[in-house]
Motif scaffolding. Structure first.
Motif, short mmCIF file in Angstrom:
data_model
loop_
_atom_site.label_atom_id
_atom_site.label_comp_id
_atom_site.label_asym_id
_atom_site.label_seq_id
_atom_site.Cartn_x
_atom_site.Cartn_y
_atom_site.Cartn_z
N PRO A 35 0.66 -1.20 -0.07
CA PRO A 35 0.09 0.04 0.01
C PRO A 35 0.75 1.17 0.16
N PHE A 38 1.91 1.80 -3.45
CA PHE A 38 0.83 2.23 -4.41
C PHE A 38 0.57 3.82 -4.06
N CYS A 41 2.87 5.71 -5.97
CA CYS A 41 2.29 5.86 -7.40
C CYS A 41 1.26 6.79 -7.58
N SER A 42 0.28 6.75 -6.58
CA SER A 42 -0.86 7.81 -6.73
C SER A 42 -0.28 9.21 -6.66
N ILE A 111 -9.08 5.13 -0.18
CA ILE A 111 -8.96 4.36 -1.53
C ILE A 111 -10.70 4.72 -1.92
N MET A 143 -6.35 -2.23 -13.98
CA MET A 143 -5.70 -1.30 -12.95
C MET A 143 -6.39 -1.50 -11.55
N ASP A 144 -7.60 -1.39 -11.52
CA ASP A 144 -8.47 -1.34 -10.15
C ASP A 144 -8.17 -2.97 -9.58
N THR A 147 -5.26 -2.97 -7.71
CA THR A 147 -5.36 -1.97 -6.61
C THR A 147 -6.03 -2.36 -5.63
#
Length: 237
Positions: A35, A38, A41-42, A111, A143-144, A147
Motif C-alpha cells: 500500500p 501504491f 504511485c498515486s 481509497i 488497474m483497479d 489496486t
C-alpha cells in the motif's frame, strides 16, 4: 447498456476478494509495503495530471472552495461511515483483519476517493456515455483489479464493496454525459484533470502515511472546477 461500469465494478469485486483471501497468507512486511508503494504511485500520477492544468488560479480556487464546502458539510465523515458500514458487512461473512478502527477508516476513505473520483473513471464514464466506447473504463478496470487486491491484503474483504459507490458514480456520469460533454472545452477538461491530480496527490500522501489530508472533503472541487474555469476564461482571461 453501459458495459464499462459493470466491468470496472466486477474487477473491484474480484480484486477485493482475492486480496482479502491472500492477506492472511502474506508476510506482514509485504502487506505494509505494497500500500505504501501504491501511495507513492498515486502521488506520481497526481503530479502528471497537474501538468495538464490550463489555469492555476482556477484550479487553486476550486480546491480551496471545494475543501471549505467539504469541511462545512462534514463530507469525509459521511464517507467514513460508508467505510465502517462496509467493514461491518464484510465481517459477517469473512474474518476481519483486526486492524484498529481509526487506522482502517483513515486508509479506507482515501481509497474510496481514489476508486470513485479518479479522473480516469470520470472521463471514461463520460466517454462511454457519449460514444458507447467502454475502452477507457476497461483499462481502468485492469488497474483497479490489482489496486483492490493490494489494499484488500491490509483492509480485508470490505474493499470489494467499494464497487457499489463506484458503479453509482460512473452510471450517473455516463447517463449525464450527453448533456455535460457538449458544454466542456479543452481548457475546462485540463483544469478538471488537474483538480483530480490534486486529490490523487493528497490521497497518496495519506495512504503512504506521510500526511493525513482530508481527501474526502476535497471532492466538491471536482464539481466546482469546470464552471469556474468557464467563467474565468469568459470574464478574466
Amino acid at each position: 447498456m453501459l458495459i464499462g461500469p459493470i466491468v470496472n465494478s466486477g474487477a473491484i469485486i474480484l480484486g477485493g476478494l482475492l486480496g482479502g483471501y491472500l492477506g492472511v497468507k502474506m508476510p506482514e512486511r509485504l502487506r505494509t509495503s505494497l500500500p505504501q508503494t501504491f501511495g507513492l504511485c498515486s502521488m506520481a500520477l497526481g503530479v502528471v495530471l497537474l501538468v495538464k492544468m490550463h489555469s492555476m488560479p482556477v484550479v487553486i480556487l476550486s480546491v480551496i472552495l471545494g475543501a471549505a464546502i467539504g469541511e462545512l458539510f462534514y463530507l469525509e465523515r459521511y464517507i467514513a461511515r460508508l467505510g465502517n458500514m462496509a467493514r461491518g458487512i464484510a465481517s459477517r461473512f469473512a474474518p476481519d483483519t483486526g486492524m484498529d478502527q481509526s487506522v482502517f477508516t483513515e486508509k479506507f476513505v482515501a481509497i474510496i476517493v481514489l476508486f470513485c473520483a479518479s479522473g480516469t473513471g470520470i472521463i471514461g464514464a463520460m466517454t462511454e456515455g457519449m460514444t458507447h466506447d467502454p475502452n477507457i473504463l476497461i483499462v481502468k478496470a485492469i488497474m483497479d483489479l490489482f489496486t483492490a487486491a493490494i489494499f484488500a491484503t491490509v483492509l480485508g474483504y470490505a474493499v470489494a464493496l467499494i464497487f457499489i459507490p463506484q458503479w453509482i458514480v460512473q452510471f450517473i456520469i455516463a447517463s449525464a454525459a450527453v448533456f455535460i460533454l457538449p458544454l466542456t472545452s479543452a481548457e475546462m477538461m485540463g483544469d478538471f484533470t488537474a483538480a483530480g491530480g490534486f486529490i490523487m496527490l493528497a490521497a497518496g500522501f495519506r495512504i503512504s502515511g506521510i500526511k493525513s489530508i482530508a481527501v474526502g472533503n476535497l471532492l466538491p472541487a471536482l464539481i466546482l472546477v469546470m464552471p469556474i474555469s468557464h467563467y474565468w476564461s469568459l470574464f478574466i482571461h
